[in-house]
Scaffold this active site. Sequence first.
Site, PDB file in Angstrom:
ATOM      1  N   ASP A  78      10.923   9.713 -11.505  1.00  0.00           N
ATOM      2  CA  ASP A  78      10.999   9.258 -10.110  1.00  0.00           C
ATOM      3  C   ASP A  78      12.078   8.179  -9.978  1.00  0.00           C
ATOM      4  O   ASP A  78      11.819   7.077  -9.489  1.00  0.00           O
ATOM      5  CB  ASP A  78       9.635   8.723  -9.681  1.00  0.00           C
ATOM      6  CG  ASP A  78       9.530   8.485  -8.173  1.00  0.00           C
ATOM      7  OD1 ASP A  78      10.384   8.996  -7.417  1.00  0.00           O
ATOM      8  OD2 ASP A  78       8.591   7.786  -7.747  1.00  0.00           O
ATOM      9  N   GLN A  84       0.869  -1.171   0.000  1.00  0.00           N
ATOM     10  CA  GLN A  84       0.000   0.000   0.000  1.00  0.00           C
ATOM     11  C   GLN A  84       0.906   1.222   0.000  1.00  0.00           C
ATOM     12  O   GLN A  84       1.639   1.462   0.953  1.00  0.00           O
ATOM     13  CB  GLN A  84      -0.878  -0.039   1.256  1.00  0.00           C
ATOM     14  CG  GLN A  84      -1.546   1.268   1.624  1.00  0.00           C
ATOM     15  CD  GLN A  84      -2.890   1.460   0.931  1.00  0.00           C
ATOM     16  OE1 GLN A  84      -3.760   0.596   0.996  1.00  0.00           O
ATOM     17  NE2 GLN A  84      -3.036   2.577   0.254  1.00  0.00           N
ATOM     18  N   ALA A  90       1.466   5.578  -1.178  1.00  0.00           N
ATOM     19  CA  ALA A  90       0.754   6.832  -0.995  1.00  0.00           C
ATOM     20  C   ALA A  90      -0.241   7.087  -2.119  1.00  0.00           C
ATOM     21  O   ALA A  90      -1.276   7.722  -1.922  1.00  0.00           O
ATOM     22  CB  ALA A  90       1.741   7.991  -0.908  1.00  0.00           C
ATOM     23  N   ALA A  93      -0.770   4.444  -4.769  1.00  0.00           N
ATOM     24  CA  ALA A  93      -1.211   3.221  -5.436  1.00  0.00           C
ATOM     25  C   ALA A  93      -1.157   2.011  -4.512  1.00  0.00           C
ATOM     26  O   ALA A  93      -0.364   1.973  -3.571  1.00  0.00           O
ATOM     27  CB  ALA A  93      -0.332   2.964  -6.660  1.00  0.00           C
TER      28      ALA A  93
HETATM   29  N1  LIG Z   1       5.882  -5.703 -12.200  1.00  0.00           N
HETATM   30  C1  LIG Z   1       6.314  -5.910 -10.961  1.00  0.00           C
HETATM   31  N2  LIG Z   1       6.901  -7.095 -10.621  1.00  0.00           N
HETATM   32  C2  LIG Z   1       7.344  -7.305  -9.360  1.00  0.00           C
HETATM   33  N3  LIG Z   1       7.252  -6.407  -8.365  1.00  0.00           N
HETATM   34  C3  LIG Z   1       6.674  -5.221  -8.627  1.00  0.00           C
HETATM   35  C4  LIG Z   1       6.184  -4.895  -9.937  1.00  0.00           C
HETATM   36  N4  LIG Z   1       5.660  -3.649  -9.901  1.00  0.00           N
HETATM   37  C5  LIG Z   1       5.810  -3.217  -8.642  1.00  0.00           C
HETATM   38  N5  LIG Z   1       6.423  -4.136  -7.857  1.00  0.00           N
HETATM   39  C6  LIG Z   1       6.740  -4.009  -6.423  1.00  0.00           C
HETATM   40  O1  LIG Z   1       5.885  -3.057  -5.830  1.00  0.00           O
HETATM   41  C7  LIG Z   1       6.605  -1.912  -5.376  1.00  0.00           C
HETATM   42  C8  LIG Z   1       5.817  -0.631  -5.626  1.00  0.00           C
HETATM   43  O2  LIG Z   1       5.533  -0.489  -7.008  1.00  0.00           O
HETATM   44  P1  LIG Z   1       5.668   0.936  -7.724  1.00  0.00           P
HETATM   45  O3  LIG Z   1       5.221   0.797  -9.136  1.00  0.00           O
HETATM   46  O4  LIG Z   1       7.060   1.448  -7.499  1.00  0.00           O
HETATM   47  O5  LIG Z   1       4.575   1.789  -6.947  1.00  0.00           O
HETATM   48  P2  LIG Z   1       4.689   3.072  -5.978  1.00  0.00           P
HETATM   49  O6  LIG Z   1       4.190   4.199  -6.826  1.00  0.00           O
HETATM   50  O7  LIG Z   1       3.792   2.772  -4.837  1.00  0.00           O
HETATM   51  O8  LIG Z   1       6.130   3.248  -5.570  1.00  0.00           O
HETATM   52  C9  LIG Z   1       7.949  -1.979  -6.118  1.00  0.00           C
HETATM   53  O9  LIG Z   1       8.988  -1.343  -5.415  1.00  0.00           O
HETATM   54  C10 LIG Z   1       8.160  -3.479  -6.242  1.00  0.00           C
HETATM   55  O10 LIG Z   1       8.674  -3.992  -5.019  1.00  0.00           O
HETATM   56 MG   LIG Z   2       7.853   3.092  -6.590  1.00  0.00          MG
END
Ligand SMILES: Nc1ncnc2c1ncn2[C@@H]1O[C@H](COP(=O)(O)OP(=O)(O)O)[C@@H](O)[C@H]1O
Ligand SMILES: [Mg+2]
Length: 227
Positions: A135, A16, A18, A20
């Site tokens: 980012d 969870q 901020a 998404a």
């Molecule tokens: N396609 C993916 N495969 C595996 N892990 C993922 C994937 N996308 C996101 N994650 C995991 O979820 C976390 C948060 O996703 P992210 O897209 O960076 O969202 P946020 O905007 O919340 O940072 C990542 O740091 C990773 O650990």
């Molecule tokens: Mg991220």
Amino acid sequence: MDVESEGSSALRLIKQGAEARIYAADFLGRPTIVKERFKKKFRHNVLDDKLRHKRTMQEVRSMHRCRKAGIATPTVFFIDSNDYKIYMEEVQNSITVRDYINSLKEDKESNLRKLAKIIGTILASMHNIQVIHGDLTTSNMLLKKTNDIEIADLVLIDFGLSSISSLAEDKGVDLYVLERAFLSTHPNTEDAFKVILDTYKTFKGSSEALKKLDEVRLRGRKRTMVG
Ligand SMILES: Nc1ncnc2c1ncn2[C@@H]1O[C@H](COP(=O)(O)OP(=O)(O)O)[C@@H](O)[C@H]1O
Ligand SMILES: [Mg+2]
């Protein structure tokens, strides 16, 4: 179409953030990550919708643009535009670059250098196709666990703040964001960060972008001195 009943099993919340929620799921038999940009109640309804729409679309667009250029990003399986969910390939057996760096023990220096070269090369290719990530942090890079890491093992994610720009200024700011994040998350990695920038130099527009990075650093410093 109701995806949840058609193609995908139940969503299991794994993170969870901020902006998404990240779920694990199974989409047409494939290990899937679902990124949902949820409604923020304090935001005005119309603005909230606009922002969620914009970020979802930017994320998908930049992931696709990178993939076409041979830069590893998760494949997008499906976009649910009603509630701003992106269904994408789960990068299996991966950890964030942040966790990877924190886990390094033996051969730390040489592994860091190897990783830094990979990061520099990928950023150069990304800026070469005018994708500004927006980012860049070590949490937004995944590394597939292998014995000997190579380019294809580094997967860029989290493109919600990305844009397409050919301006050296935007590229310089992108590098600056990473520099700040990298050095504050990983103390005593100045040498490794230099390797990132040295490797980045392989890209044609790199000298202008690096010049802008210098300017942005200076502005940052002035701001800190005043504030
Ligand atoms: N396609 C993916 N495969 C595996 N892990 C993922 C994937 N996308 C996101 N994650 C995991 O979820 C976390 C948060 O996703 P992210 O897209 O960076 O969202 P946020 O905007 O919340 O940072 C990542 O740091 C990773 O650990
Ligand atoms: Mg991220």
